[in-house]
Design a protein around this motif. Structure first.
Motif, PDB file in Angstrom:
ATOM      1  N   GLY A 132     -18.390  32.089  -3.859  1.00  0.00           N
ATOM      2  CA  GLY A 132     -17.290  31.900  -4.798  1.00  0.00           C
ATOM      3  C   GLY A 132     -16.014  32.265  -4.601  1.00  0.00           C
ATOM      4  N   ASN A 144     -23.800  26.243  -4.858  1.00  0.00           N
ATOM      5  CA  ASN A 144     -23.828  27.209  -5.890  1.00  0.00           C
ATOM      6  C   ASN A 144     -24.642  28.547  -5.108  1.00  0.00           C
ATOM      7  OD1 ASN A 144     -23.072  26.227  -8.167  1.00  0.00           O
ATOM      8  ND2 ASN A 144     -25.062  25.163  -8.645  1.00  0.00           N
ATOM      9  N   THR A 197     -16.232  38.650  -5.741  1.00  0.00           N
ATOM     10  CA  THR A 197     -15.166  38.859  -6.569  1.00  0.00           C
ATOM     11  C   THR A 197     -15.127  38.046  -7.568  1.00  0.00           C
ATOM     12  OG1 THR A 197     -13.247  38.087  -5.329  1.00  0.00           O
ATOM     13  CG2 THR A 197     -14.250  40.224  -4.666  1.00  0.00           C
ATOM     14  N   LEU A 198     -15.371  38.657  -8.786  1.00  0.00           N
ATOM     15  CA  LEU A 198     -15.152  37.842 -10.078  1.00  0.00           C
ATOM     16  C   LEU A 198     -15.952  36.439 -10.204  1.00  0.00           C
ATOM     17  CD1 LEU A 198     -11.393  38.174 -10.462  1.00  0.00           C
ATOM     18  CD2 LEU A 198     -13.262  39.842 -11.516  1.00  0.00           C
ATOM     19  N   VAL A 199     -17.224  36.616  -9.716  1.00  0.00           N
ATOM     20  CA  VAL A 199     -18.232  35.411  -9.504  1.00  0.00           C
ATOM     21  C   VAL A 199     -19.442  35.460 -10.372  1.00  0.00           C
ATOM     22  CG1 VAL A 199     -19.371  33.994  -7.814  1.00  0.00           C
ATOM     23  CG2 VAL A 199     -17.052  35.016  -7.265  1.00  0.00           C
ATOM     24  N   TRP A 206      -6.636  29.104 -11.974  1.00  0.00           N
ATOM     25  CA  TRP A 206      -7.036  30.459 -11.274  1.00  0.00           C
ATOM     26  C   TRP A 206      -6.237  30.406 -10.227  1.00  0.00           C
ATOM     27  CZ3 TRP A 206      -8.468  34.760 -12.617  1.00  0.00           C
ATOM     28  CH2 TRP A 206      -8.726  35.645 -11.745  1.00  0.00           C
ATOM     29  N   PHE A 263     -10.925  24.012  -4.979  1.00  0.00           N
ATOM     30  CA  PHE A 263     -10.197  25.218  -4.333  1.00  0.00           C
ATOM     31  C   PHE A 263     -10.164  24.774  -2.879  1.00  0.00           C
ATOM     32  CE2 PHE A 263     -12.027  27.778  -8.052  1.00  0.00           C
ATOM     33  CZ  PHE A 263     -10.740  28.249  -8.422  1.00  0.00           C
ATOM     34  N   ALA A 312      -8.678  34.763  -1.657  1.00  0.00           N
ATOM     35  CA  ALA A 312      -8.119  35.944  -2.095  1.00  0.00           C
ATOM     36  C   ALA A 312      -8.296  37.191  -1.529  1.00  0.00           C
ATOM     37  CB  ALA A 312      -8.136  36.148  -3.453  1.00  0.00           C
ATOM     38  N   PRO A 367     -18.734  26.427  -5.243  1.00  0.00           N
ATOM     39  CA  PRO A 367     -19.296  25.035  -6.039  1.00  0.00           C
ATOM     40  C   PRO A 367     -18.182  24.221  -6.342  1.00  0.00           C
ATOM     41  CG  PRO A 367     -19.735  26.701  -7.504  1.00  0.00           C
ATOM     42  CD  PRO A 367     -19.240  27.191  -6.089  1.00  0.00           C
ATOM     43  N   ASN A 368     -16.727  24.595  -6.336  1.00  0.00           N
ATOM     44  CA  ASN A 368     -15.751  23.998  -6.810  1.00  0.00           C
ATOM     45  C   ASN A 368     -14.758  23.277  -5.850  1.00  0.00           C
ATOM     46  OD1 ASN A 368     -13.513  22.802  -8.157  1.00  0.00           O
ATOM     47  ND2 ASN A 368     -13.217  24.585  -9.740  1.00  0.00           N
ATOM     48  N   SER A 426     -20.049  33.975 -13.724  1.00  0.00           N
ATOM     49  CA  SER A 426     -20.193  32.630 -13.861  1.00  0.00           C
ATOM     50  C   SER A 426     -21.217  31.893 -13.390  1.00  0.00           C
ATOM     51  CB  SER A 426     -18.955  31.867 -13.094  1.00  0.00           C
ATOM     52  OG  SER A 426     -17.756  32.372 -13.719  1.00  0.00           O
ATOM     53  N   VAL A 427     -22.267  32.440 -12.407  1.00  0.00           N
ATOM     54  CA  VAL A 427     -23.451  31.933 -11.807  1.00  0.00           C
ATOM     55  C   VAL A 427     -24.501  31.735 -13.205  1.00  0.00           C
ATOM     56  CG1 VAL A 427     -23.209  32.830  -9.641  1.00  0.00           C
ATOM     57  CG2 VAL A 427     -24.646  34.118 -11.419  1.00  0.00           C
ATOM     58  N   PHE A 432      -9.973  24.457 -14.026  1.00  0.00           N
ATOM     59  CA  PHE A 432     -10.109  25.902 -13.636  1.00  0.00           C
ATOM     60  C   PHE A 432      -9.536  26.275 -12.395  1.00  0.00           C
ATOM     61  CE2 PHE A 432     -12.099  29.667 -11.984  1.00  0.00           C
ATOM     62  CZ  PHE A 432     -11.980  30.407 -13.107  1.00  0.00           C
ATOM     63  N   GLY A 483     -13.336  30.685  -4.080  1.00  0.00           N
ATOM     64  CA  GLY A 483     -11.998  29.992  -4.748  1.00  0.00           C
ATOM     65  C   GLY A 483     -10.999  29.827  -3.797  1.00  0.00           C
TER      66      GLY A 483
HETATM   67  C1  LIG Z   1     -12.595  33.728 -11.317  1.00  0.00           C
HETATM   68  S1  LIG Z   1     -12.843  32.799  -9.712  1.00  0.00           S
HETATM   69  C2  LIG Z   1     -12.694  33.972  -8.577  1.00  0.00           C
HETATM   70  C3  LIG Z   1     -12.347  33.531  -7.302  1.00  0.00           C
HETATM   71  C4  LIG Z   1     -12.260  34.481  -6.133  1.00  0.00           C
HETATM   72  N1  LIG Z   1     -13.656  34.928  -5.836  1.00  0.00           N
HETATM   73  C5  LIG Z   1     -11.388  35.582  -6.578  1.00  0.00           C
HETATM   74  O1  LIG Z   1     -11.562  36.579  -6.522  1.00  0.00           O
HETATM   75  O2  LIG Z   1     -10.038  35.162  -6.603  1.00  0.00           O
HETATM   76  C6  LIG Z   1     -14.611  32.595  -9.937  1.00  0.00           C
HETATM   77  C7  LIG Z   1     -15.277  31.677  -8.767  1.00  0.00           C
HETATM   78  O3  LIG Z   1     -16.618  31.608  -8.662  1.00  0.00           O
HETATM   79  C8  LIG Z   1     -16.790  30.262  -8.336  1.00  0.00           C
HETATM   80  N2  LIG Z   1     -18.489  30.031  -8.975  1.00  0.00           N
HETATM   81  C9  LIG Z   1     -18.815  29.619 -10.100  1.00  0.00           C
HETATM   82  N3  LIG Z   1     -19.877  29.386 -10.358  1.00  0.00           N
HETATM   83  C10 LIG Z   1     -20.431  29.694  -9.123  1.00  0.00           C
HETATM   84  C11 LIG Z   1     -21.860  29.662  -8.529  1.00  0.00           C
HETATM   85  N4  LIG Z   1     -22.902  29.366  -9.367  1.00  0.00           N
HETATM   86  N5  LIG Z   1     -21.919  30.018  -7.220  1.00  0.00           N
HETATM   87  C12 LIG Z   1     -20.840  30.470  -6.552  1.00  0.00           C
HETATM   88  N6  LIG Z   1     -19.477  30.510  -7.120  1.00  0.00           N
HETATM   89  C13 LIG Z   1     -19.292  30.050  -8.142  1.00  0.00           C
HETATM   90  C14 LIG Z   1     -15.955  29.273  -9.129  1.00  0.00           C
HETATM   91  O4  LIG Z   1     -15.895  28.230  -8.671  1.00  0.00           O
HETATM   92  C15 LIG Z   1     -14.741  30.248  -8.780  1.00  0.00           C
HETATM   93  O5  LIG Z   1     -14.237  29.888  -7.244  1.00  0.00           O
END
Ligand SMILES: C[S@@+](CC[C@H](N)C(=O)[O-])C[C@H]1O[C@@H](n2cnc3c(N)ncnc32)[C@H](O)[C@@H]1O
Length: 261
Positions: A91, A139, A157-159, A47, A116, A96, A112-113, A162-163, A43, A93
Motif C-alpha cells: 500500500g 492486494n 504505513t496507514l494500510v 490522499w 497512485f 511517501a 491495489p490502486n 484498509s485491507v 481517494f 500509495g
Molecule cells: C492512507 S493510504 C497510505 C499510503 C502510504 N502508505 C502513505 O503512508 O502515505 C492507504 C493505502 O493503502 C492502500 N490499500 C488499500 N487496500 C489495500 C490492500 N488490500 N492491500 C494493499 N494496499 C491497500 C491504498 O490503495 C493506499 O495506497
C-alpha cells in the motif's frame, strides 16, 4: 373521463414508476462497473493532497522509527556482500517513504490502486539510490507474485486499516519475509475502550469506510499483530500524533512497531 385522458393518466403513472426504476438500475450498473474505479480515483486525488501535511509533520518521528533498518543485513548472501536490502512496501500509495529506506535498497511494491502509480514514479525519480524492482497492482492479502522467504523488510504505513483481513495480510507478510526479516508498521488504531474517541470512532467507522476507500477506524491492529502469533518477536508502542484538527483528530491514536520473523 374520455378514453384519451385515461390513456394519458396511465402513461403518467407508468412513467412515475419506471423512470426512478430505470435511473436506479442505471446508477446501480454504473456503481457496479465503475464504482471501485471512481472511488480509487477520488481517494488517490484526496490522499496526494492530505499526505503533504501528514508526512511533513511526522517526518522526524518516522525517521527514528525506520532508523534501525540501516543496521539490518540481507538474508541473501550476494545482497549482503553488497550491503543491499530487499524491501517490499505494501500500500505504498504516492510513495511517501523513499527517504527512510537505506541507499541501494531493492524495492518492490504491492498497491491495489493504480491511480497512485504516476505520482509514485514521480517521487521515485527523486531517489536514484533506490533500485525499483516491481510495482505490483494487487492486494496485500494475496501477494502470490512475491516468493516465500524472499524479502528482508516489509513496510506498511496507514494500510492495515484498509485491507479486508488484517490476519490474512499478516500471514502473507510473514510468508514473504526471509527468516530474521522485519515487518515495520505505522498505523492508526481504535482508541482504548471507555474513551469518547473510541465511541466516536465506532459510530463513524461505517461512513468513514465508505468515504475513505475502505479505511476502518475501529481496528486494534497492535492486538491483532500480537494475537496472530506468527512473529518470533514484536516491539510496538501506541502514541498520539501531534495533528489534532479535522480528520487527523479522529485518527490521532497510532501504533508503530517492528515484528521479526
Ligand atoms: C492512507 S493510504 C497510505 C499510503 C502510504 N502508505 C502513505 O503512508 O502515505 C492507504 C493505502 O493503502 C492502500 N490499500 C488499500 N487496500 C489495500 C490492500 N488490500 N492491500 C494493499 N494496499 C491497500 C491504498 O490503495 C493506499 O495506497
Amino acid at each position: 373521463m374520455t378514453e384519451k385522458n385515461a390513456d394519458s393518466n396511465n402513461m403518467g403513472i407508468f412513467s412515475c414508476i419506471t423512470t426512478p426504476l430505470l435511473v436506479g438500475l442505471l446508477l446501480y450498473g454504473l456503481n457496479k462497473t465503475f464504482g471501485k474505479t471512481i472511488k480509487n480515483w477520488l481517494f488517490a486525488s484526496f490522499w496526494k493532497r492530505a499526505m503533504i501535511e501528514y508526512h511533513s509533520t511526522m517526518r522526524e518521528m518516522k525517521k527514528s522509527h525506520f532508523d534501525s533498518m540501516q543496521r539490518q543485513k540481507s538474508a541473501d548472501v550476494d545482497l549482503r556482500k553488497k550491503s543491499v536490502l530487499r524491501i517490499l512496501e505494501i500500500g505504498a500509495g504516492p510513495g511517501a517513504n523513499f527517504e527512510f529506506f537505506p541507499k541501494n535498497s531493492k524495492l518492490m511494491v504491492v498497491e491495489p490502486n493504480a491511480f497512485f502509480e504516476p505520482l509514485f514514479f514521480e517521487n521515485e525519480n527523486k531517489y536514484p539510490d533506490i533500485q525499483m524492482d516491481k510495482f505490483i497492482v494487487s492486494n496485500a492479502e494475496d501477494m502470490k507474485e512475491v516468493e516465500d522467504n524472499s524479502v528482508d523488510i516489509v513496510v506498511s504505513t496507514l494500510v492495515l486499516c484498509s485491507v479486508t483481513s488484517v490476519e490474512q495480510t499478516l500471514k502473507e507478510v510473514h510468508r514473504v519475509l526471509a527468516p530474521g526479516g522485519k515487518f515495520y508498521y505505522w498505523e492508526h488504531v481504535h482508541d482504548k475502550p471507555e474513551t469518547w474517541l473510541c465511541l466516536i470512532q465506532s459510530i463513524l467507522s461505517p461512513v468513514w469506510c465508505f468515504l475513505f476507500d475502505g479505511c476502518n477506524l475501529n481496528r486494534s491492529i497492535d492486538q491483532t499483530v500480537l494475537g496472530c502469533k506468527v512473529f518470533s518477536q514484536v516491539e510496538q508502542k501506541r502514541f498520539n500524533i501531534p495533528l489534532k484538527k479535522g480528520i487527523w483528530g479522529i485518527i490521532r491514536v497510532h501504533v508503530m512497531g517492528q515484528a521479526t520473523k
